[in-house]
Design a protein around this motif. Structure first.
Motif, PDB file in Angstrom:
ATOM      1  N   VAL A  56     -40.103  39.708 -25.516  1.00 37.44           N
ATOM      2  CA  VAL A  56     -39.411  38.422 -25.440  1.00 37.44           C
ATOM      3  C   VAL A  56     -38.522  38.366 -24.193  1.00 37.44           C
ATOM      4  O   VAL A  56     -37.850  39.342 -23.845  1.00 37.44           O
ATOM      5  N   HIS A  57     -38.519  37.202 -23.547  1.00 37.91           N
ATOM      6  CA  HIS A  57     -37.610  36.952 -22.430  1.00 37.91           C
ATOM      7  C   HIS A  57     -36.172  37.137 -22.926  1.00 37.91           C
ATOM      8  O   HIS A  57     -35.801  36.583 -23.974  1.00 37.91           O
ATOM      9  N   GLY A  58     -35.367  37.857 -22.179  1.00 43.20           N
ATOM     10  CA  GLY A  58     -33.965  37.999 -22.553  1.00 43.20           C
ATOM     11  C   GLY A  58     -33.252  36.662 -22.622  1.00 43.20           C
ATOM     12  O   GLY A  58     -32.397  36.425 -23.488  1.00 43.20           O
ATOM     13  N   MET A  59     -33.621  35.758 -21.733  1.00 43.65           N
ATOM     14  CA  MET A  59     -32.973  34.446 -21.718  1.00 43.65           C
ATOM     15  C   MET A  59     -33.347  33.606 -22.932  1.00 43.65           C
ATOM     16  O   MET A  59     -32.592  32.716 -23.315  1.00 43.65           O
ATOM     17  N   LEU A  60     -34.486  33.884 -23.564  1.00 44.24           N
ATOM     18  CA  LEU A  60     -34.824  33.170 -24.798  1.00 44.24           C
ATOM     19  C   LEU A  60     -33.872  33.606 -25.910  1.00 44.24           C
ATOM     20  O   LEU A  60     -33.349  32.778 -26.659  1.00 44.24           O
ATOM     21  N   SER A  61     -33.622  34.904 -26.003  1.00 42.07           N
ATOM     22  CA  SER A  61     -32.648  35.397 -26.989  1.00 42.07           C
ATOM     23  C   SER A  61     -31.271  34.799 -26.717  1.00 42.07           C
ATOM     24  O   SER A  61     -30.554  34.409 -27.643  1.00 42.07           O
ATOM     25  N   MET A  62     -30.917  34.704 -25.434  1.00 47.37           N
ATOM     26  CA  MET A  62     -29.627  34.128 -25.074  1.00 47.37           C
ATOM     27  C   MET A  62     -29.575  32.646 -25.465  1.00 47.37           C
ATOM     28  O   MET A  62     -28.534  32.150 -25.911  1.00 47.37           O
ATOM     29  N   TYR A  81     -19.500  31.696 -21.492  1.00 48.21           N
ATOM     30  CA  TYR A  81     -20.519  32.290 -22.355  1.00 48.21           C
ATOM     31  C   TYR A  81     -21.239  33.338 -21.527  1.00 48.21           C
ATOM     32  O   TYR A  81     -21.785  33.026 -20.465  1.00 48.21           O
ATOM     33  N   ARG A  82     -21.202  34.582 -21.962  1.00 35.77           N
ATOM     34  CA  ARG A  82     -21.872  35.644 -21.218  1.00 35.77           C
ATOM     35  C   ARG A  82     -22.402  36.693 -22.183  1.00 35.77           C
ATOM     36  O   ARG A  82     -21.858  36.868 -23.285  1.00 35.77           O
ATOM     37  N   VAL A  83     -23.456  37.352 -21.756  1.00 34.10           N
ATOM     38  CA  VAL A  83     -24.069  38.391 -22.582  1.00 34.10           C
ATOM     39  C   VAL A  83     -24.484  39.569 -21.710  1.00 34.10           C
ATOM     40  O   VAL A  83     -24.603  39.462 -20.489  1.00 34.10           O
ATOM     41  N   GLY A 107      -5.050  27.317 -28.028  1.00 34.41           N
ATOM     42  CA  GLY A 107      -6.125  26.388 -28.328  1.00 34.41           C
ATOM     43  C   GLY A 107      -7.517  26.866 -27.965  1.00 34.41           C
ATOM     44  O   GLY A 107      -8.472  26.097 -27.992  1.00 34.41           O
ATOM     45  N   LEU A 108      -7.637  28.144 -27.630  1.00 38.06           N
ATOM     46  CA  LEU A 108      -8.925  28.730 -27.267  1.00 38.06           C
ATOM     47  C   LEU A 108      -9.267  29.881 -28.204  1.00 38.06           C
ATOM     48  O   LEU A 108      -8.408  30.721 -28.501  1.00 38.06           O
ATOM     49  N   ALA A 109     -10.498  29.919 -28.647  1.00 37.27           N
ATOM     50  CA  ALA A 109     -10.980  31.031 -29.478  1.00 37.27           C
ATOM     51  C   ALA A 109     -11.944  31.869 -28.654  1.00 37.27           C
ATOM     52  O   ALA A 109     -12.839  31.331 -27.986  1.00 37.27           O
ATOM     53  N   THR A 110     -11.748  33.170 -28.703  1.00 31.34           N
ATOM     54  CA  THR A 110     -12.695  34.102 -28.092  1.00 31.34           C
ATOM     55  C   THR A 110     -13.568  34.654 -29.198  1.00 31.34           C
ATOM     56  O   THR A 110     -13.054  35.109 -30.230  1.00 31.34           O
ATOM     57  N   LEU A 111     -14.872  34.593 -28.995  1.00 29.25           N
ATOM     58  CA  LEU A 111     -15.826  35.057 -29.998  1.00 29.25           C
ATOM     59  C   LEU A 111     -16.612  36.247 -29.475  1.00 29.25           C
ATOM     60  O   LEU A 111     -16.994  36.277 -28.302  1.00 29.25           O
ATOM     61  N   ALA A 112     -16.855  37.206 -30.343  1.00 28.88           N
ATOM     62  CA  ALA A 112     -17.773  38.304 -30.059  1.00 28.88           C
ATOM     63  C   ALA A 112     -19.143  37.868 -30.566  1.00 28.88           C
ATOM     64  O   ALA A 112     -19.267  37.368 -31.685  1.00 28.88           O
ATOM     65  N   THR A 123     -29.794  43.761 -29.508  1.00 24.76           N
ATOM     66  CA  THR A 123     -30.525  43.413 -28.287  1.00 24.76           C
ATOM     67  C   THR A 123     -29.650  42.687 -27.269  1.00 24.76           C
ATOM     68  O   THR A 123     -29.898  42.782 -26.079  1.00 24.76           O
ATOM     69  N   LEU A 124     -28.648  41.961 -27.728  1.00 28.65           N
ATOM     70  CA  LEU A 124     -27.688  41.287 -26.860  1.00 28.65           C
ATOM     71  C   LEU A 124     -26.304  41.443 -27.452  1.00 28.65           C
ATOM     72  O   LEU A 124     -26.141  41.420 -28.677  1.00 28.65           O
ATOM     73  N   ALA A 125     -25.328  41.574 -26.582  1.00 32.38           N
ATOM     74  CA  ALA A 125     -23.925  41.561 -26.987  1.00 32.38           C
ATOM     75  C   ALA A 125     -23.187  40.738 -25.946  1.00 32.38           C
ATOM     76  O   ALA A 125     -23.530  40.784 -24.761  1.00 32.38           O
ATOM     77  N   GLY A 126     -22.218  39.985 -26.392  1.00 36.79           N
ATOM     78  CA  GLY A 126     -21.504  39.174 -25.433  1.00 36.79           C
ATOM     79  C   GLY A 126     -20.268  38.540 -26.011  1.00 36.79           C
ATOM     80  O   GLY A 126     -19.763  38.961 -27.058  1.00 36.79           O
ATOM     81  N   ASP A 127     -19.780  37.519 -25.305  1.00 39.07           N
ATOM     82  CA  ASP A 127     -18.611  36.811 -25.766  1.00 39.07           C
ATOM     83  C   ASP A 127     -18.650  35.371 -25.282  1.00 39.07           C
ATOM     84  O   ASP A 127     -19.410  35.029 -24.379  1.00 39.07           O
ATOM     85  N   ALA A 128     -17.869  34.562 -25.918  1.00 43.54           N
ATOM     86  CA  ALA A 128     -17.732  33.158 -25.545  1.00 43.54           C
ATOM     87  C   ALA A 128     -16.284  32.747 -25.727  1.00 43.54           C
ATOM     88  O   ALA A 128     -15.574  33.279 -26.593  1.00 43.54           O
ATOM     89  N   LEU A 129     -15.876  31.811 -24.922  1.00 43.43           N
ATOM     90  CA  LEU A 129     -14.549  31.213 -25.023  1.00 43.43           C
ATOM     91  C   LEU A 129     -14.758  29.744 -25.378  1.00 43.43           C
ATOM     92  O   LEU A 129     -15.472  29.020 -24.668  1.00 43.43           O
ATOM     93  N   VAL A 130     -14.149  29.307 -26.483  1.00 45.51           N
ATOM     94  CA  VAL A 130     -14.386  27.970 -27.013  1.00 45.51           C
ATOM     95  C   VAL A 130     -13.046  27.248 -27.194  1.00 45.51           C
ATOM     96  O   VAL A 130     -12.099  27.806 -27.779  1.00 45.51           O
ATOM     97  N   ALA A 131     -12.981  26.011 -26.690  1.00 41.29           N
ATOM     98  CA  ALA A 131     -11.796  25.176 -26.879  1.00 41.29           C
ATOM     99  C   ALA A 131     -11.800  24.617 -28.297  1.00 41.29           C
ATOM    100  O   ALA A 131     -12.797  24.063 -28.732  1.00 41.29           O
ATOM    101  N   LEU A 132     -10.695  24.784 -28.996  1.00 36.83           N
ATOM    102  CA  LEU A 132     -10.616  24.315 -30.370  1.00 36.83           C
ATOM    103  C   LEU A 132     -10.047  22.909 -30.485  1.00 36.83           C
ATOM    104  O   LEU A 132     -10.220  22.257 -31.492  1.00 36.83           O
ATOM    105  N   ASP A 133      -9.339  22.447 -29.458  1.00 36.51           N
ATOM    106  CA  ASP A 133      -8.795  21.081 -29.519  1.00 36.51           C
ATOM    107  C   ASP A 133      -8.935  20.394 -28.183  1.00 36.51           C
ATOM    108  O   ASP A 133      -9.380  20.910 -27.224  1.00 36.51           O
TER     109      ASP A 133
END
Length: 133
Positions: A56-62, A81-83, A107-112, A123-133
Motif C-alpha cells: 500500500v502507498h504510504g500516502m493512502l494510509s495517511m 498534520y504530520r506522520v 484553544g488547541l489540541a495536540t493529538l497523537a 505502520t504510521l505514527a504522527g501528530d496533529a494540531l487542531v483548533a477547538l474554537d
C-alpha cells in the motif's frame, strides 16, 4: 458537523477501521494521486525487488488517518498534520486508525495519531494540531 466540546487530555477519537485494501483500491489511488510507482500495483515488479507482493502507498494510509481527523472536526480546524512511516502495509491488509488528545492549550489540541495492522504492527505514527474554537 458538530464541533467537539469538553476535549481534555486522554480524549480518544472513535477509531476508524479500514476494510482490507485491495489491488483495485491501489490502482484507483495511483490514478487519483499520480503515484504510479509500479511497486504498488505490479506484482512482477514487487517480486523482482524481493518482495512477496505489492504494498500500500504510504500516502493512502495517511489519507485514511486524515479522514479520521476530518470525521471529528472540519478540515479548516486542522493546523498541522504530520506522520512518520514505520512499516510497510501489505495489500489486503485491514487498518485501524486511532487518535488521542495528548495536550490542550490556548484553544488547541495536540493529538497523537497511529495506523496499525490487525496484528498490532504500527505502520504510521504522527501528530496533529487542531483548533477547538
Amino acid at each position: 458537523m458538530t464541533i467537539p466540546t469538553n476535549i481534555e487530555v486522554g480524549t480518544e477519537l472513535p477509531a476508524l477501521r479500514i476494510a482490507p485494501i485491495s489491488r483495485t483500491t491501489l490502482a484507483l489511488f495511483a490514478g487519483a494521486s499520480g503515484d504510479h510507482n509500479p511497486i504498488h500495483i505490479d506484482l512482477d515488479v514487487a517480486q523482482s525487488a524481493g518482495l512477496d507482493d505489492v504494498f500500500v502507498h504510504g500516502m493512502l494510509s495517511m489519507a485514511y488517518l486524515g479522514r479520521l481527523l476530518t470525521d471529528w472536526v472540519p478540515q479548516e480546524r486542522i493546523r498541522s498534520y504530520r506522520v512518520r512511516f514505520a512499516a510497510v502495509t501489505p495489500v489486503n491488509a485491514s487498518l485501524t486508525c486511532t487518535a488521542s488528545v495528548v495536550s490542550v492549550e490556548d484553544g488547541l489540541a495536540t493529538l497523537a495519531l497511529t495506523v496499525a495492522l490487525d496484528d498490532g504492527t504500527l505502520t504510521l505514527a504522527g501528530d496533529a494540531l487542531v483548533a477547538l474554537d
